[in-house]
Write an enzyme that holds these catalytic residues in place. Sequence first.
Site, PDB file in Angstrom:
ATOM      1  N   ALA A   4       4.111  -6.216  -1.352  1.00  0.00           N
ATOM      2  CA  ALA A   4       5.385  -6.786  -1.805  1.00  0.00           C
ATOM      3  C   ALA A   4       6.447  -5.702  -1.952  1.00  0.00           C
ATOM      4  CB  ALA A   4       5.183  -7.521  -3.132  1.00  0.00           C
ATOM      5  N   ASP A   5       6.084  -4.589  -2.549  1.00  0.00           N
ATOM      6  CA  ASP A   5       7.028  -3.473  -2.686  1.00  0.00           C
ATOM      7  C   ASP A   5       7.535  -3.022  -1.324  1.00  0.00           C
ATOM      8  OD1 ASP A   5       7.348  -3.018  -5.393  1.00  0.00           O
ATOM      9  OD2 ASP A   5       5.695  -1.590  -5.537  1.00  0.00           O
ATOM     10  N   SER A   6       6.609  -2.704  -0.444  1.00  0.00           N
ATOM     11  CA  SER A   6       6.995  -2.127   0.843  1.00  0.00           C
ATOM     12  C   SER A   6       7.789  -3.125   1.688  1.00  0.00           C
ATOM     13  CB  SER A   6       5.748  -1.670   1.609  1.00  0.00           C
ATOM     14  OG  SER A   6       5.088  -0.640   0.903  1.00  0.00           O
TER      15      SER A   6
END
Length: 395
Positions: free
Chosen positions: A168-170
Amino acid sequence: MAERSTALQSLKVLDLTRVRAGPTCCRVLADFGADVVKIEAPVGADPSAGVSGARHGYDMLNLHRNKRSLTLNLKAPEGRALFLRMVESADVVVENFRPDVKDRLGIAYDDLAKVNPRIILASISGFGQDGPYAKRAGFDQIAQGMGGLMGVTGNPDEGPMRAGAAVADSSSGLYAAIGILVALQERSQSGMGQWVQSSLLEAQIAMMDFQAARYLVEGEVPKSSGNDHPYVTPMGVVATKDGYLNLGVGSDPQWQAFCELVGQPDWATDEKYATNPARFERRPELWDLLKPIFAERTTAQWVAALEEVGVPAGPIYMMDEVFADPQVQHLGMAAPVHHPARGETRLVAQPVKLSRTPASVYVSAPDAGEHSDAILAEVGVTPDEIAALRAQNII
């Protein structure tokens, strides 16, 4: 030392980001040659400021390469004024604060657009800039859970499982970078900037792709299926004589070639296995037949044999094996760079290749405030003014 990319060399980016999602976005721009100024708080000015591990640790080096660093206390009026002065000549500002923080600091989109109507603000949040969850703190694993990834990951009888990477972050960082590039192209026509928004939750849902569409279109709620493909068989992990293999029999013609290879040509015409729906219906039974066959040869032997008949397969690597693989080495996914404290090291290269203006890792991550004097001088701050700002811990 690699040369700086020329692809985005005219682009000036003010990077207010921290942790992972925002730095991932800015890293894309920096690797393609943008002048990315990482703005971080002076020591003691922001106790809540997050970093990605040790300053000279692997995560910081990988996320913040190709950037310059300025320390600036945005909570002080003098610091905010300096920031807005920099915005006047910038193209992009990227931030991943909680949505209300930029309003409190006086650096929301409307504030920036007043001093530079061409500015593009990219905001990455946990759950979106508004709505019932807007002010919640967002972390990758929370988004993995709420976005459906953990619900389809892991073995069916073991409960939900997080992915081993910050999906999700990336992905939210990458989507924000795409949004910035779209906004820049649109600005070349309209002359106006705009506000680009992405969030961990939205990005994670988008990354679910066919699994999300499966529910929206067909009304089916996908469940976890371990290492097996959701609807293709045999496609999954199987043990070999010396390890494990990813097998991908993706079509009936591949199945027919596979049956010849494993000495079972009758399976190709047997109505129990001849079509993918039939194989899917008998998945456990089919794997029970295949397991003793695969145990007879090593992973390398199976990969070679399957490649020869056109059936996709591949080894399952640990990270040292990833970077030892000849194809990975050919692709140049380990980018060499010199770091003043660590010496020669390697970082993860950009996976996007351009024929004339490729990305490059040309300089390591900066120390905090390493370029403060030079950056401020570029917007007309004198040496005496810089000394006074430093004495007040504004920079």
